[in-house]
Structure formats: C-alpha cells, structure tokens
Design a protein around this motif. Structure first.
Motif, short mmCIF file in Angstrom:
data_model
loop_
_atom_site.label_atom_id
_atom_site.label_comp_id
_atom_site.label_asym_id
_atom_site.label_seq_id
_atom_site.Cartn_x
_atom_site.Cartn_y
_atom_site.Cartn_z
N ARG A 169 36.90 44.32 45.85
CA ARG A 169 37.66 43.09 46.10
C ARG A 169 36.87 41.87 45.65
O ARG A 169 37.40 40.98 44.98
CB ARG A 169 37.99 42.97 47.60
N ILE A 170 35.56 41.83 45.96
CA ILE A 170 34.72 40.70 45.57
C ILE A 170 34.62 40.60 44.05
O ILE A 170 34.74 39.51 43.46
CB ILE A 170 33.31 40.82 46.20
N LEU A 171 34.43 41.73 43.38
CA LEU A 171 34.34 41.73 41.93
C LEU A 171 35.67 41.32 41.29
O LEU A 171 35.69 40.58 40.28
CB LEU A 171 33.90 43.09 41.41
N SER A 172 36.77 41.74 41.88
CA SER A 172 38.09 41.35 41.36
C SER A 172 38.29 39.86 41.48
O SER A 172 38.82 39.21 40.57
CB SER A 172 39.19 42.09 42.13
N GLU A 173 37.86 39.27 42.59
CA GLU A 173 37.96 37.82 42.76
C GLU A 173 37.10 37.10 41.73
O GLU A 173 37.52 36.07 41.19
CB GLU A 173 37.55 37.43 44.17
N GLN A 174 35.92 37.61 41.47
CA GLN A 174 35.03 36.98 40.49
C GLN A 174 35.63 37.05 39.09
O GLN A 174 35.54 36.08 38.33
CB GLN A 174 33.66 37.64 40.52
N VAL A 175 36.25 38.16 38.75
CA VAL A 175 36.87 38.32 37.44
C VAL A 175 38.08 37.38 37.33
O VAL A 175 38.32 36.77 36.28
CB VAL A 175 37.28 39.79 37.20
N ALA A 176 38.81 37.25 38.40
CA ALA A 176 40.00 36.39 38.40
C ALA A 176 39.62 34.92 38.20
O ALA A 176 40.36 34.15 37.58
CB ALA A 176 40.79 36.57 39.69
N LEU A 177 38.44 34.51 38.70
CA LEU A 177 38.00 33.14 38.55
C LEU A 177 37.59 32.83 37.11
O LEU A 177 37.59 31.67 36.70
CB LEU A 177 36.84 32.84 39.50
N LEU A 178 37.23 33.82 36.35
CA LEU A 178 36.81 33.61 34.96
C LEU A 178 38.03 33.40 34.14
O LEU A 178 38.40 32.76 33.35
CB LEU A 178 36.02 34.80 34.44
#
Length: 123
Positions: free
Chosen positions: A114-123
C-alpha cells in the motif's frame, strides 16, 4: 582422544564456559605427551593462528571474531559436510549457525504494498 573429549578436558582444566576456537582444539590435537608440537608445518600454522588471534583481539576487542582463525590460516572455504578441527560429525551448518530470517506476515506485506502504491501514485 577425540575432539569432543579433548574440548571437555580443556574446558575442565581452564574452567572456561565459552566454546573454544577451532584453532585451539586443532593445535591441542597435534601436541605430543610432553606438550610440544614436533611437526614444523604444524608449528607454522600454530604461529599464524596466534598472530591472527592477537591482531583480531586488538582490533575489535571481541573473541567471537576469532572463532574461525583456522579457516583464515588455511585460506580455504569449508566445504559442505566438513569442518576442520572439531571432530567427526560436525557440519558447517551446525558449527556456523545462521540467523533464521522471519518471514513477514501478510499484513506487513500488504502494508508495504500500500505504501509503495501511494509513492508510485504521487510520481
């Protein structure tokens, strides 16, 4: 006398409760009845072990780092199923225990995803 009995005898004589290094047992197994090493090659190995032990203790101050001095002196890896200087039946896996890695739980993996998905979404 086998290595196990030799180790017990040395521990009894010195009243040490820590495991002995392989180099100590290896040397003691090659000492004659008078307590002297006769073989020149064995003397060289013993001297190298002592030099490495002293330098390891002064550098790091921890005897646990001196545990595999014999391996350093012979400069060969311990192959599967063989450990020098500990007697019959000792394997590298039993003498050099590895820390068991704990597998992450499903919740931890999902949280990380979930944390990695949020980080990818912010890029």
């Amino acid at each position: 006398m086998g290595y196990a009995r030799l180790e017990q005898q040395i521990r009894k004589d010195t009243q040490a409760d820590q495991p002995l290094g392989r180099h100590i047992l290896w040397k003691e197994a090659r000492v004659n009845k008078e307590g002297v090493v006769d073989n020149e090659n064995v003397k060289k190995v013993v001297q190298l072990c002592e030099i490495i032990e002293q330098s390891s203790e002064t550098q790091e101050g921890n005897k646990d780092t001196c545990r595999d001095i014999l391996g350093k002196v012979f400069n060969v890896p311990e192959y599967f199923g063989r450990v020098r200087g500990k007697g019959f039946g000792v394997t590298p896996k039993s003498f050099f225990p590895q820390e068991k890695r704990q597998k992450p739980s499903n919740e931890e993996v999902l949280e990380k995803l979930r944390i990695l998905s949020e980080q990818v979404a912010l890029l």
